[in-house]
Design a protein around this motif. Structure first.
Motif, mmCIF file in Angstrom:
data_model
loop_
_atom_site.group_PDB
_atom_site.id
_atom_site.type_symbol
_atom_site.label_atom_id
_atom_site.label_comp_id
_atom_site.label_asym_id
_atom_site.label_seq_id
_atom_site.Cartn_x
_atom_site.Cartn_y
_atom_site.Cartn_z
ATOM 1 N N LEU A 127 0.870 -1.182 0.000
ATOM 2 C CA LEU A 127 0.000 0.000 0.000
ATOM 3 C C LEU A 127 0.904 1.228 0.000
ATOM 4 C CD1 LEU A 127 -2.788 1.389 0.325
ATOM 5 C CD2 LEU A 127 -2.513 1.147 2.790
ATOM 6 N N ASN A 128 0.952 1.930 -1.109
ATOM 7 C CA ASN A 128 1.774 3.130 -1.187
ATOM 8 C C ASN A 128 0.897 4.364 -1.008
ATOM 9 O OD1 ASN A 128 4.160 1.767 -1.499
ATOM 10 N ND2 ASN A 128 4.127 1.808 -3.736
ATOM 11 N N VAL A 129 1.233 5.162 0.001
ATOM 12 C CA VAL A 129 0.419 6.348 0.281
ATOM 13 C C VAL A 129 0.873 7.460 -0.664
ATOM 14 C CG1 VAL A 129 -0.369 7.992 2.005
ATOM 15 C CG2 VAL A 129 0.073 5.610 2.660
ATOM 16 N N ALA A 130 0.074 7.666 -1.713
ATOM 17 C CA ALA A 130 0.346 8.735 -2.675
ATOM 18 C C ALA A 130 -0.524 9.917 -2.265
ATOM 19 C CB ALA A 130 0.041 8.247 -4.084
ATOM 20 N N SER A 131 -1.389 10.393 -3.164
ATOM 21 C CA SER A 131 -2.232 11.563 -2.864
ATOM 22 C C SER A 131 -3.067 11.857 -4.096
ATOM 23 C CB SER A 131 -1.331 12.764 -2.570
ATOM 24 O OG SER A 131 -2.073 13.962 -2.550
ATOM 25 N N SER A 132 -4.140 12.638 -3.920
ATOM 26 C CA SER A 132 -4.857 13.125 -5.106
ATOM 27 C C SER A 132 -3.921 14.029 -5.924
ATOM 28 C CB SER A 132 -6.139 13.859 -4.708
ATOM 29 O OG SER A 132 -5.839 14.872 -3.784
ATOM 30 N N ALA A 133 -2.853 14.534 -5.271
ATOM 31 C CA ALA A 133 -1.832 15.314 -5.982
ATOM 32 C C ALA A 133 -1.140 14.484 -7.062
ATOM 33 C CB ALA A 133 -0.785 15.839 -4.990
ATOM 34 N N GLY A 134 -1.291 13.177 -6.991
ATOM 35 C CA GLY A 134 -0.658 12.291 -7.960
ATOM 36 C C GLY A 134 -1.313 12.314 -9.329
ATOM 37 N N PHE A 135 -2.428 13.081 -9.458
ATOM 38 C CA PHE A 135 -3.124 13.153 -10.749
ATOM 39 C C PHE A 135 -2.953 14.505 -11.421
ATOM 40 C CE2 PHE A 135 -5.302 10.011 -8.178
ATOM 41 C CZ PHE A 135 -5.298 8.925 -9.037
ATOM 42 N N LEU A 136 -2.176 15.386 -10.795
ATOM 43 C CA LEU A 136 -2.097 16.777 -11.275
ATOM 44 C C LEU A 136 -0.688 17.338 -11.158
ATOM 45 C CD1 LEU A 136 -5.115 18.093 -9.199
ATOM 46 C CD2 LEU A 136 -4.949 18.340 -11.684
#
Ligand SMILES: NC(=O)c1ccc[n+]([C@@H]2O[C@H](COP(=O)([O-])OP(=O)(O)OC[C@H]3O[C@@H](n4cnc5c(N)ncnc54)[C@H](OP(=O)(O)O)[C@@H]3O)[C@@H](O)[C@H]2O)c1
Length: 251
Positions: A127-136
């Motif tokens: 489980l890698n904690v990315a972010s909604s920032a990962g789409f922009l």
């Protein structure tokens, strides 16, 4: 089962530690503030090992892996990470290199080391904690957004490779929007609207991970927002994110 969680001393990582412990899963906790990890150990009824380490240093990743590789770990949660508000021309390069080491290199390295072991056993969850920032792209939080794009794209590619191999190993990216944690204090900003609770995000994250979801987005509103991103003109999105992040920066 046994889980290793990085960045377990506060926020989302700490909440995931409690969520997994409530499901009877033993824990290996990693962060620089060992005292906070020991508080969790005292609090839960499962077996807990604590490693006080700075994992932006790859030597510490190698040390950690050597220490725990015999433990038959089932779950890796790559959660440790931080952001830095400010215009790219003004932000501190040393801090950004540290961010790239932690948000990208540490995630990359631990994913690689444990994926290798998991594939051999044909079981395990990452489980890698990315972010909604990962789409922009993220003006005023540019390096952070770029690091999270890296994690999302890496995870998506590995997800497909595992699927093609018919592997039972699962990899998921957790992509929340704002969550109430120490993130802003560390990044030098503040949310204008209250974020989700870390406990709620942790529960959705663990449920999604066990379902083998590729991308875990905690709310329907955010899911819709992400789905619509592809339809909006890129320059409009950049302006929206610029305005949104400008309001969060501590002037
Ligand atoms: N909060 C949000 O709005 C939000 C939204 C989307 C994604 N995220 C992501 O969620 C993850 C967790 O952040 P959070 O919001 O829970 O923030 P947080 O409360 O600041 O937690 C960050 C965790 O990372 C650990 N950490 C930082 N540097 C480290 C290092 N060099 N070595 C080892 N551990 C380190 C911290 O522990 P020590 O200080 O004790 O080392 C802490 O446990 C991050 O990857 C972040 O990007 C956060």
């Amino acid at each position: 089962m046994k889980a290793l969680i990085t960045g377990a001393s506060s926020g989302i990582g700490k909440a995931i530690a409690y969520e997994l412990a409530s499901r009877g899963i033993d824990l290996i906790l990693v962060a620089r503030r060992g005292i906070e990890l020991k508080k969790i150990k005292k609090d839960v009824d499962v077996d807990v090992k604590c490693y006080q380490l700075d994992i932006s240093d790859m030597k510490n990743i190698e040390y950690l892996y050597k220490e725990v590789r015999k433990e038959d770990i089932d779950i890796i949660v790559n959660n440790a990470g931080f952001g830095l508000f400010g215009k790219f021309v003004e932000t501190d390069i040393t801090r950004e290199f540290e961010m790239i080491d932690l948000n990208i290199k540490a995630v990359h390295y631990l994913t690689k080391l444990f994926l290798y072991d998991f594939v051999k056993k044909d079981k395990g969850y990452i489980l890698n904690v990315a972010s909604s920032a990962g789409f922009l792209a993220g003006p005023n939080l540019s390096t952070y957004y770029a690091t999270k794009n890296y994690v999302c794209r890496l995870d998506e590619a590995i997800y497909q490779e595992l699927k093609e191999m018919k592997s039972n190993v699962k990899i998921s990216s957790l992509c929340p929007g704002p969550v109430e944690t120490e993130f802003n204090k560390v990044a030098g900003g503040s949310f204008k609207h209250k974020g989700l609770s870390a406990d709620y995000v942790a529960k959705v994250a663990v449920d999604g991970m066990f379902k083998g979801k590729m991308t875990i987005v905690p709310t329907l509103k955010l899911k819709l927002g992400i789905a619509l991103l592809g339809l909006a003109p890129k320059k409009l999105l950049l302006k929206i994110v610029y305005n949104y992040q400008s309001k969060k920066m501590n002037k």
